[in-house]
Design an enzyme around this catalytic site. Structure first.
Site, PDB file in Angstrom:
ATOM      1  N   GLU A  76     148.395 -29.961  80.012  1.00 53.00           N
ATOM      2  CA  GLU A  76     148.929 -30.041  78.646  1.00 53.00           C
ATOM      3  C   GLU A  76     150.336 -29.447  78.595  1.00 53.00           C
ATOM      4  O   GLU A  76     150.553 -28.297  78.948  1.00 53.00           O
ATOM      5  CB  GLU A  76     148.012 -29.287  77.662  1.00 53.00           C
ATOM      6  CG  GLU A  76     148.507 -29.365  76.225  1.00 53.00           C
ATOM      7  CD  GLU A  76     147.591 -28.657  75.208  1.00 53.00           C
ATOM      8  OE1 GLU A  76     146.368 -28.822  75.283  1.00 53.00           O
ATOM      9  OE2 GLU A  76     148.126 -27.943  74.347  1.00 53.00           O
ATOM     10  N   GLU A 118     141.807 -18.636  68.934  1.00 53.39           N
ATOM     11  CA  GLU A 118     142.576 -18.351  67.719  1.00 53.39           C
ATOM     12  C   GLU A 118     141.751 -18.612  66.456  1.00 53.39           C
ATOM     13  O   GLU A 118     142.186 -19.280  65.523  1.00 53.39           O
ATOM     14  CB  GLU A 118     143.882 -19.167  67.719  1.00 53.39           C
ATOM     15  CG  GLU A 118     144.731 -18.849  68.938  1.00 53.39           C
ATOM     16  CD  GLU A 118     146.080 -19.555  68.975  1.00 53.39           C
ATOM     17  OE1 GLU A 118     146.209 -20.651  68.420  1.00 53.39           O
ATOM     18  OE2 GLU A 118     147.013 -18.967  69.571  1.00 53.39           O
ATOM     19  N   ASP A 174     151.545 -19.405  76.741  1.00 52.55           N
ATOM     20  CA  ASP A 174     151.605 -20.402  75.670  1.00 52.55           C
ATOM     21  C   ASP A 174     153.003 -21.006  75.541  1.00 52.55           C
ATOM     22  O   ASP A 174     153.758 -20.617  74.655  1.00 52.55           O
ATOM     23  CB  ASP A 174     151.192 -19.744  74.349  1.00 52.55           C
ATOM     24  CG  ASP A 174     151.079 -20.748  73.216  1.00 52.55           C
ATOM     25  OD1 ASP A 174     151.136 -21.954  73.495  1.00 52.55           O
ATOM     26  OD2 ASP A 174     150.934 -20.326  72.066  1.00 52.55           O
ATOM     27  N   TRP A 199     148.208 -10.292  69.574  1.00 57.31           N
ATOM     28  CA  TRP A 199     148.196 -11.543  70.335  1.00 57.31           C
ATOM     29  C   TRP A 199     148.304 -11.389  71.851  1.00 57.31           C
ATOM     30  O   TRP A 199     148.349 -12.382  72.578  1.00 57.31           O
ATOM     31  CB  TRP A 199     149.330 -12.452  69.835  1.00 57.31           C
ATOM     32  CG  TRP A 199     149.230 -12.748  68.377  1.00 57.31           C
ATOM     33  CD1 TRP A 199     149.862 -12.073  67.362  1.00 57.31           C
ATOM     34  CD2 TRP A 199     148.434 -13.757  67.741  1.00 57.31           C
ATOM     35  NE1 TRP A 199     149.514 -12.605  66.147  1.00 57.31           N
ATOM     36  CE2 TRP A 199     148.633 -13.652  66.351  1.00 57.31           C
ATOM     37  CE3 TRP A 199     147.576 -14.743  68.219  1.00 57.31           C
ATOM     38  CZ2 TRP A 199     148.001 -14.486  65.432  1.00 57.31           C
ATOM     39  CZ3 TRP A 199     146.955 -15.582  67.303  1.00 57.31           C
ATOM     40  CH2 TRP A 199     147.166 -15.439  65.932  1.00 57.31           C
ATOM     41  N   ARG A 254     146.402 -11.004  78.679  1.00 59.61           N
ATOM     42  CA  ARG A 254     146.181 -12.373  78.177  1.00 59.61           C
ATOM     43  C   ARG A 254     146.420 -13.424  79.258  1.00 59.61           C
ATOM     44  O   ARG A 254     145.769 -14.469  79.262  1.00 59.61           O
ATOM     45  CB  ARG A 254     147.085 -12.613  76.966  1.00 59.61           C
ATOM     46  CG  ARG A 254     147.084 -14.047  76.503  1.00 59.61           C
ATOM     47  CD  ARG A 254     147.720 -14.209  75.154  1.00 59.61           C
ATOM     48  NE  ARG A 254     148.046 -15.608  74.897  1.00 59.61           N
ATOM     49  CZ  ARG A 254     148.630 -16.053  73.799  1.00 59.61           C
ATOM     50  NH1 ARG A 254     148.963 -15.200  72.843  1.00 59.61           N
ATOM     51  NH2 ARG A 254     148.899 -17.331  73.632  1.00 59.61           N
ATOM     52  N   GLU A 292     158.405 -25.745  70.015  1.00 59.81           N
ATOM     53  CA  GLU A 292     157.954 -24.545  69.300  1.00 59.81           C
ATOM     54  C   GLU A 292     158.698 -23.288  69.738  1.00 59.81           C
ATOM     55  O   GLU A 292     159.185 -22.538  68.898  1.00 59.81           O
ATOM     56  CB  GLU A 292     156.442 -24.369  69.508  1.00 59.81           C
ATOM     57  CG  GLU A 292     155.915 -23.095  68.849  1.00 59.81           C
ATOM     58  CD  GLU A 292     154.409 -22.902  69.023  1.00 59.81           C
ATOM     59  OE1 GLU A 292     153.744 -23.781  69.598  1.00 59.81           O
ATOM     60  OE2 GLU A 292     153.915 -21.853  68.572  1.00 59.81           O
ATOM     61  N   ARG A 296     139.770 -27.892  75.650  1.00 58.56           N
ATOM     62  CA  ARG A 296     140.966 -27.091  75.950  1.00 58.56           C
ATOM     63  C   ARG A 296     140.612 -25.734  76.563  1.00 58.56           C
ATOM     64  O   ARG A 296     139.631 -25.087  76.164  1.00 58.56           O
ATOM     65  CB  ARG A 296     141.801 -26.893  74.683  1.00 58.56           C
ATOM     66  CG  ARG A 296     142.405 -28.204  74.214  1.00 58.56           C
ATOM     67  CD  ARG A 296     143.182 -28.019  72.948  1.00 58.56           C
ATOM     68  NE  ARG A 296     144.565 -27.671  73.136  1.00 58.56           N
ATOM     69  CZ  ARG A 296     145.191 -26.687  72.498  1.00 58.56           C
ATOM     70  NH1 ARG A 296     144.540 -25.898  71.665  1.00 58.56           N
ATOM     71  NH2 ARG A 296     146.470 -26.474  72.678  1.00 58.56           N
TER      72      ARG A 296
HETATM   73  C1  GCV Z   1     147.675 -25.664  67.214  1.00 64.10           C
HETATM   74  C2  GCV Z   1     149.946 -21.656  69.778  1.00 64.10           C
HETATM   75  C3  GCV Z   1     150.615 -22.224  68.551  1.00 64.10           C
HETATM   76  C4  GCV Z   1     149.589 -22.716  67.557  1.00 64.10           C
HETATM   77  C5  GCV Z   1     148.709 -23.764  68.256  1.00 64.10           C
HETATM   78  C6  GCV Z   1     148.076 -23.125  69.476  1.00 64.10           C
HETATM   79  C7  GCV Z   1     147.245 -24.104  70.272  1.00 64.10           C
HETATM   80  O1  GCV Z   1     149.261 -20.498  69.458  1.00 64.10           O
HETATM   81  O2  GCV Z   1     151.447 -21.281  67.981  1.00 64.10           O
HETATM   82  O3  GCV Z   1     150.252 -23.273  66.463  1.00 64.10           O
HETATM   83  O4  GCV Z   1     147.734 -24.267  67.390  1.00 64.10           O
HETATM   84  O5  GCV Z   1     149.069 -22.623  70.320  1.00 64.10           O
HETATM   85  O6  GCV Z   1     147.779 -24.637  71.222  1.00 64.10           O
HETATM   86  O7  GCV Z   1     146.090 -24.320  69.948  1.00 64.10           O
END
Ligand code: GCV
Length: 662
Positions: free
Chosen positions: A375, A272, A353, A525, A324, A381, A307
Site C-alpha cells: 500500500e 485507530e 505511516d 500516537w 510503534r 498527506e 490491512r
Molecule cells: C484513513 C493515517 C491517516 C488517517 C488514515 C490512516 C489509515 O493515520 O492520518 O487519516 O485513515 O492513516 O491509513 O488508516
C-alpha cells in the site's frame, strides 16, 4: 494543456466510447476494415467502432500518424491483460489474448504516438507487474475526503451514492494506466458507509460498478469489521462465533446476488479506533479468515484486503518500551501461513505511516507464505498536501526495488528479490477529487500517472515516467524542460526542509501540513523524536527497541551498524548526539541547519523559475502552479525557521555559517 483531461487530453472524449466489457470474440476468425483500422477476431459493437475511429482520428490529427492500426485478439501466447505492439512503416499491430489486453495495448500505442516513440521497427510485449493494481479512495458518504486535497468526493454526497459523468471519465483515466481495481470509500467506515453493503445502496452501486467494469476496473468497498453487530444486530463480532460466521456467509451470498460485480472488500480492523478481532481475544488471521472464507464460498469473485496497519494509538508517551515501528511486525509475523487464500494482507510501505522517508516495512521480508499487497499513498498527506511540489515516483522506486530476499535461503528456495516481486498486488490512496483538474494541483497529476505506470511496470524509471507525463500533459517544450528538473528532485527538496535524517512527524498534529516540532511529542500516537539538549531519535538497534533485528541479514546489520546505516535514515534507526558526524562529513545539528536552508533556497528558485514561464505556459496551468509555489515558499520558510530555531534553542549550538536563526 493540463486540466480535466489530464494526460488523456484530448483523446478522452473518444476513449470514453471504448467500453470493453461488452465485446465478444467471434468463433471463426474474420477481418473487417473500418477506415484505416482492421480488427481481427472481434465482433465489434458500434461503440467500439466509433471509439477506435475517434482514436485514429486523434492520432492522425495530433501526430500526423499515417499507419494503419490493426488490433488482433487471438494471441494465445500472451498472458491475461498483456499485449504486444509491432510497428512497421505503414502498419501498427496491437495483439492481445483478450479484450483488456487489447485496450491496454491501444493505450500503450497512443502513448507511443503522442510521445514520439512510435518508430518503425518497434516491437514490445508488455504484461502487468502486479495482478491487482488498485486505487483506494478515502471518500466519506457525506462527500468529504479523508486526507483529500483536491475538492470533494465524486462518489458520494449527503449520504448518497452519486452517478455523474465524472465517474466514467475517471474510469477511463484509471484504465488508460492499466489500473484494474478501485475502492470507492474510506477505510474508516462510519455508520452511513457501513450500509453500503445493504439494499439501501445496491441500485446505484450497481450502476456505478457497471461503468467501472466497462473499463476493466473492478470495484471494491471498504467494509466495517463489526458489520454483524451494526447491520445484523448481533451482540458480538467474534470471528469464531457461529452466528457471526453465518452472518458473513449470508452477507456474502446476498452481495453475490445483488452486487455481483463487487470484486473486493478492504478492512481496517483494530486500528485507530476501528473494531477488530482483538476485542474477542482473536488474532488478525482469525478475523480476516472468517470474512475471507465466507466470500470464497458465497461470492468467490470477491477478495478480502486485510490491512496490516495495526498499532496502539493510545500509547502513553512516557512508555519507552513500546515502539510503534514494531507493531505490525509483532502482530502479523507469527501469522504467516495462517491467512485464508482469499485474503491478501495489505501492508503500508513503511512501518510507521507514509512519512517523507521511512525504511521498508520488515513484514515484506518475512511474510513468505501470505499473499501480500503493497500500500502506497498518492494523496500527499505528509508530503505537502498537493500544495508543495513532490513527485513521488523516486520514493516509490526505492520501495519497489528494495531487496527482500532472505540470504539464508538458496535461490531455488527464495528466488524473489525485489519487493515488487514479493507482492502480488499493489494499492495506493487516491489523490483525486471533484476539483476541475482532479488533483487540486496540476503537477500532482504526475503522481497518479506515475503510480499507474509503476503498477503496470515497476521497472520503469521515475525519469522515463515523468518524461511521458510531461509529453502527454504539456505542449510547450520550455514548460516541460523547466518542470522536469524541478519535479525529479522535488521529493528530495521536500525532505530537505521537513524531515531530517529519517525523523518524521514534526508536523501540525492532525492536519499534517506545516511544522510543529513537538506537535506529536507528548501525544498518544507513538511518534516520538525524543529530542533533548544532547541527542535526538529513538534507538531501534539491539540495545534499544530491537527493531533493526526484525530485518533479515544483511539488512539488520546494515541498519544497526552506524558505519553502514544510511544518513537518510540514521535518526529513524538510532538515537544520536547532535555532534555525531554523518557519512556526509557534517554533524547532525549542522545537517539540520544546512538542509533546511537548502530546501528553502530550492523552493524559492523553483518559484522564480516558474515565473519565467508567464505567457509561455497556458494560463490555467500558470496560475495554478504559481499559486501553489507561493504557498510552498511560505511553508518552506516556516519549516526552515521553526525547525532551526527549535534545535538551536534546544542545543545552544550555533550554525557554522552564521545564518539567521531565531
Ligand atoms: C484513513 C493515517 C491517516 C488517517 C488514515 C490512516 C489509515 O493515520 O492520518 O487519516 O485513515 O492513516 O491509513 O488508516
Amino acid at each position: 494543456m493540463a486540466g480535466y483531461y489530464a494526460w488523456l487530453n484530448p483523446a478522452i472524449g473518444a476513449l470514453k466510447h471504448i467500453g470493453i466489457r461488452s465485446l465478444t470474440l467471434l468463433d471463426q476468425e474474420r477481418e473487417e476494415t473500418f477506415d484505416e483500422i482492421s480488427i481481427a477476431g472481434l465482433n465489434v459493437p458500434p461503440l467500439l467502432e466509433t471509439g477506435i475511429k475517434e482514436v485514429l482520428r486523434y492520432v492522425r490529427l495530433g501526430a500526423k500518424y499515417t499507419r494503419a492500426l490493426r488490433i488482433e485478439l487471438n494471441a494465445e501466447d500472451l498472458p491475461e491483460e498483456g499485449y504486444r505492439i509491432q510497428l512497421t512503416e505503414d502498419l501498427a499491430i496491437v495483439e492481445a489474448g483478450e479484450i483488456r489486453g487489447a485496450f491496454y495495448g491501444l493505450m500503450g500505442f497512443l502513448r507511443l504516438v503522442r510521445t514520439g516513440e512510435a518508430k518503425a521497427g518497434y516491437e514490445k510485449e508488455e504484461k502487468p507487474g502486479f495482478s491487482i493494481r488498485m486505487i483506494n479512495h478515502w471518500d466519506n458518504m457525506d462527500g468529504s475526503i479523508e486526507r483529500g486535497y483536491s475538492g470533494r468526493s465524486f462518489f458520494f454526497d449527503e449520504g448518497e451514492v452519486l452517478l455523474t459523468p465524472r465517474i466514467e471519465d475517471y474510469a477511463c483515466l484509471l484504465a488508460s494506466l492499466g489500473i484494474n481495481y478501485v475502492t470507492i470509500n474510506n477505510v474508516n467506515v462510519d455508520a452511513a458507509a457501513s450500509r453500503l453493503i445493504t439494499d439501501r445502496h445496491f441500485d446505484k452501486l450497481n450502476q456505478m460498478f457497471e461503468i467501472f467494469s466497462r473499463y476493466g476496473v473492478r470495484p471494491a468497498l471498504s467494509i466495517n469489521y463489526a458489520s454483524p453487530m451494526e447491520l445484523g444486530g448481533l451482540d458480538t463480532a467474534d470471528p469464531l462465533d457461529p452466528a457471526v460466521i453465518r452472518w458473513w456467509e449470508e452477507k456474502a451470498g446476498e452481495l453475490n446476488e445483488h452486487l455481483p460485480l463487487l470484486a473486493g472488500v478492504v478492512i481496517k480492523a483494530d486500528s485507530e479506533g476501528r473494531p477488530g478481532p482483538f476485542t474477542y481475544g482473536r488474532t488478525q488471521a482469525e478475523g480476516a479468515n472468517a470474512i475471507g472464507r465466507a466470500f470464497a464460498a458465497f461470492h468467490p469473485e470477491c477478495r478480502v484486503f486485510w490491512r496490516a496497519f495495526v498499532y496502539n494509538s493510545q500509547q502513553d508517551w512516557r512508555d519507552t518500551g513500546t515502539d510503534r515501528a514494531r507493531a505490525a511486525f509483532d502482530y502479523f509475523s507469527p501469522l504467516d501461513s495462517e491467512f485464508h487464500e482469499n485474503v491478501t494482507l495489505q501492508i503500508k510501505n513503511g512501518p510507521m505511516d507514509f512519512q517523507v522517508r521511512e525504511p521498508v516495512s520488515p513484514l515484506f521480508c518475512h511474510m513468505k507464505n501470505t499473499d501480500l499487497t503493497l500500500e502506497l499513498q498518492i494523496a500527499q498527506e505528509y508530503t505537502g498536501h498537493q500544495i508543495d511540489l513532490c513527485y513521488l515516483a523516486p520514493m516509490w522506486k526505492e520501495i519497489l526495488g528494495f531487496e527482500t530476499k532472505r540470504p539464508d535461503l538458496t535461490a531455488a528456495e527464495d528466488p524473489r528479490k525485489k519487493l515488487s516481486a514479493q507482492v502480488s498486488s499493489i494499492a495506493a490512496v487516491a489523490n483525486t477529487g471533484d476539483d476541475d483538474n482532479w488533483f487540486g494541483s496540476t503537477l500532482a497529476g504526475a503522481n497518479l500517472y506515475a503510480y499507474g505506470r509503476l503498477a503496470w511496470d515497476p521497472e520503469l524509471s521515475s525519469e522515463a515516467i515523468l518524461d511521458e507525463w510531461l509529453m502527454l500533459t504539456f505542449d510547450e517544450e520550455q514548460v516541460r524542460e523547466t518542470l522536469r528538473g524541478m519535479m525529479l528532485s522535488s521529493w528530495e527538496t521536500y525532505e530537505l526542509y521537513t524531515a531530517p535524517l529519517g525523523i518524521g512527524w514534526m508536523v501540525q498534529p492532525h492536519l499534517h501540513y506545516g511544522p510543529s516540532v513537538d506537535g506529536y511529542e507528548y501525544d498518544r500516537w507513538g511518534t516520538y523524536h525524543k529530542a533533548d539538549l544532547h541527542a535526538i531519535g529513538v534507538e531501534r538497534g539491539p540495545n534499544g527497541t530491537g527493531y533493526t533485528d526484525l530485518y533479515p541479514k544483511p539488512w539488520a546489520e546494515h541498519y544497526n551498524n552506524i558505519d553502514t546505516c544510511p544518513d537518510a535514515l540514521v535518526l529513524f534507526f538510532h538515537r544520536l548526539p547532535y555532534t555525531h558526524v554523518l557519512h556526509s562529513g557534517s554533524t547532525v545539528i549542522q545537517h539540520i541547519y544546512d538542509s533546511r536552508f537548502e530546501g528553502l533556497e530550492r523552493v524559492r528558485n523553483m518559484a522564480a523559475r516558474w515565473q519565467e514561464l508567464e505567457g509561455i505556459a497556458d494560463e490555467e496551468t500558470f496560475a495554478n502552479v504559481s499559486e501553489r509555489f507561493k504557498r510552498q515558499t511560505a511553508n518552506a520558510r516556516e519549516w526552515c525557521d521553526q525547525v532551526n530555531s527549535y534545535f538551536f534553542r534546544k542545543t545552544g549550538i550555533a550554525d557554522e555559517k552564521g545564518r539567521m536563526i531565531y
